[in-house]
Scaffold this motif. Structure first.
Motif, PDB file in Angstrom:
ATOM      1  N   TYR A  23     -16.144  -4.367  -3.281  1.00 60.04           N
ATOM      2  CA  TYR A  23     -14.891  -3.642  -3.059  1.00 60.04           C
ATOM      3  C   TYR A  23     -13.912  -3.922  -4.197  1.00 60.04           C
ATOM      4  O   TYR A  23     -13.276  -3.003  -4.709  1.00 60.04           O
ATOM      5  CB  TYR A  23     -14.277  -4.051  -1.707  1.00 60.04           C
ATOM      6  N   VAL A  24     -13.800  -5.182  -4.600  1.00 63.27           N
ATOM      7  CA  VAL A  24     -12.901  -5.534  -5.710  1.00 63.27           C
ATOM      8  C   VAL A  24     -13.365  -4.849  -6.991  1.00 63.27           C
ATOM      9  O   VAL A  24     -12.534  -4.349  -7.764  1.00 63.27           O
ATOM     10  CB  VAL A  24     -12.810  -7.067  -5.890  1.00 63.27           C
ATOM     11  N   GLU A  25     -14.663  -4.797  -7.223  1.00 61.86           N
ATOM     12  CA  GLU A  25     -15.173  -4.099  -8.406  1.00 61.86           C
ATOM     13  C   GLU A  25     -14.810  -2.614  -8.375  1.00 61.86           C
ATOM     14  O   GLU A  25     -14.478  -2.028  -9.397  1.00 61.86           O
ATOM     15  CB  GLU A  25     -16.690  -4.241  -8.497  1.00 61.86           C
ATOM     16  N   MET A  26     -14.851  -2.020  -7.196  1.00 63.67           N
ATOM     17  CA  MET A  26     -14.590  -0.583  -7.069  1.00 63.67           C
ATOM     18  C   MET A  26     -13.105  -0.243  -7.058  1.00 63.67           C
ATOM     19  O   MET A  26     -12.690   0.738  -7.679  1.00 63.67           O
ATOM     20  CB  MET A  26     -15.233  -0.043  -5.789  1.00 63.67           C
ATOM     21  N   PHE A  27     -12.297  -1.050  -6.347  1.00 61.43           N
ATOM     22  CA  PHE A  27     -10.910  -0.673  -6.092  1.00 61.43           C
ATOM     23  C   PHE A  27      -9.877  -1.708  -6.539  1.00 61.43           C
ATOM     24  O   PHE A  27      -8.686  -1.528  -6.306  1.00 61.43           O
ATOM     25  CB  PHE A  27     -10.707  -0.400  -4.593  1.00 61.43           C
ATOM     26  N   GLY A  28     -10.314  -2.792  -7.133  1.00 62.68           N
ATOM     27  CA  GLY A  28      -9.372  -3.834  -7.547  1.00 62.68           C
ATOM     28  C   GLY A  28      -8.999  -4.729  -6.378  1.00 62.68           C
ATOM     29  O   GLY A  28      -9.640  -4.727  -5.337  1.00 62.68           O
ATOM     30  N   LEU A  29      -7.947  -5.483  -6.569  1.00 66.24           N
ATOM     31  CA  LEU A  29      -7.514  -6.457  -5.556  1.00 66.24           C
ATOM     32  C   LEU A  29      -6.566  -5.839  -4.532  1.00 66.24           C
ATOM     33  O   LEU A  29      -5.685  -6.502  -3.996  1.00 66.24           O
ATOM     34  CB  LEU A  29      -6.856  -7.661  -6.241  1.00 66.24           C
ATOM     35  N   ASN A  30      -6.764  -4.574  -4.234  1.00 68.00           N
ATOM     36  CA  ASN A  30      -5.948  -3.837  -3.271  1.00 68.00           C
ATOM     37  C   ASN A  30      -6.526  -4.018  -1.874  1.00 68.00           C
ATOM     38  O   ASN A  30      -7.121  -3.122  -1.302  1.00 68.00           O
ATOM     39  CB  ASN A  30      -5.924  -2.356  -3.664  1.00 68.00           C
ATOM     40  N   PHE A  31      -6.335  -5.226  -1.312  1.00 68.48           N
ATOM     41  CA  PHE A  31      -6.913  -5.538  -0.002  1.00 68.48           C
ATOM     42  C   PHE A  31      -6.076  -4.982   1.134  1.00 68.48           C
ATOM     43  O   PHE A  31      -4.870  -4.801   1.017  1.00 68.48           O
ATOM     44  CB  PHE A  31      -7.025  -7.052   0.191  1.00 68.48           C
ATOM     45  N   CYS A  32      -6.724  -4.745   2.258  1.00 67.61           N
ATOM     46  CA  CYS A  32      -6.058  -4.292   3.478  1.00 67.61           C
ATOM     47  C   CYS A  32      -5.172  -5.409   4.014  1.00 67.61           C
ATOM     48  O   CYS A  32      -5.645  -6.529   4.216  1.00 67.61           O
ATOM     49  CB  CYS A  32      -7.104  -3.901   4.518  1.00 67.61           C
ATOM     50  N   PRO A  33      -3.893  -5.130   4.255  1.00 67.24           N
ATOM     51  CA  PRO A  33      -2.987  -6.180   4.740  1.00 67.24           C
ATOM     52  C   PRO A  33      -3.288  -6.656   6.165  1.00 67.24           C
ATOM     53  O   PRO A  33      -2.752  -7.671   6.585  1.00 67.24           O
ATOM     54  CB  PRO A  33      -1.609  -5.527   4.667  1.00 67.24           C
ATOM     55  N   SER A  34      -4.152  -5.971   6.895  1.00 65.83           N
ATOM     56  CA  SER A  34      -4.494  -6.394   8.257  1.00 65.83           C
ATOM     57  C   SER A  34      -5.332  -7.661   8.276  1.00 65.83           C
ATOM     58  O   SER A  34      -5.378  -8.352   9.280  1.00 65.83           O
ATOM     59  CB  SER A  34      -5.261  -5.293   8.979  1.00 65.83           C
ATOM     60  N   PHE A  35      -6.010  -7.955   7.169  1.00 63.85           N
ATOM     61  CA  PHE A  35      -6.860  -9.140   7.102  1.00 63.85           C
ATOM     62  C   PHE A  35      -6.137 -10.244   6.363  1.00 63.85           C
ATOM     63  O   PHE A  35      -5.656 -10.053   5.256  1.00 63.85           O
ATOM     64  CB  PHE A  35      -8.195  -8.823   6.419  1.00 63.85           C
ATOM     65  N   ARG A  36      -6.060 -11.392   6.971  1.00 59.53           N
ATOM     66  CA  ARG A  36      -5.405 -12.560   6.368  1.00 59.53           C
ATOM     67  C   ARG A  36      -6.484 -13.506   5.880  1.00 59.53           C
ATOM     68  O   ARG A  36      -6.924 -14.388   6.588  1.00 59.53           O
ATOM     69  CB  ARG A  36      -4.504 -13.261   7.374  1.00 59.53           C
ATOM     70  N   GLY A  37      -6.941 -13.279   4.681  1.00 59.98           N
ATOM     71  CA  GLY A  37      -7.995 -14.115   4.128  1.00 59.98           C
ATOM     72  C   GLY A  37      -9.344 -13.433   4.208  1.00 59.98           C
ATOM     73  O   GLY A  37      -9.493 -12.353   4.767  1.00 59.98           O
TER      74      GLY A  37
END
Length: 68
Positions: A23-37
């Motif tokens: 996912y990071v390779e595809m979209f960068g460090l744009n993580f879903c804020p619903s997950f904490r860690g």
């Protein structure tokens, strides 16, 4: 991909989270804020994102006047 993203991918792969790494390779460090860690629930969610080719926010609907 930035050096930070490359380091994140390497770390995630070493920790056993291959889908989150992809996912990071595809979209960068744009993580879903619903997950904490990084955890198994997030890994499953990012697996769906990778398999379907969509970033996390594609799966949610937000009001037009939402500010992030």
């Amino acid at each position: 991909m930035t050096d930070t993203e490359k380091a994140a991918v390497k770390s995630l792969e070493e920790r056993g989270f291959p889908n989150t790494a992809k996912y990071v390779e595809m979209f960068g460090l744009n993580f879903c804020p619903s997950f904490r860690g990084v955890n198994k629930e997030a890994e499953e969610f990012y697996k769906n994102c990778v398999d379907e080719g969509h970033p996390w926010d594609w799966y949610f609907e937000f009001p037009e006047d939402s500010i992030f």
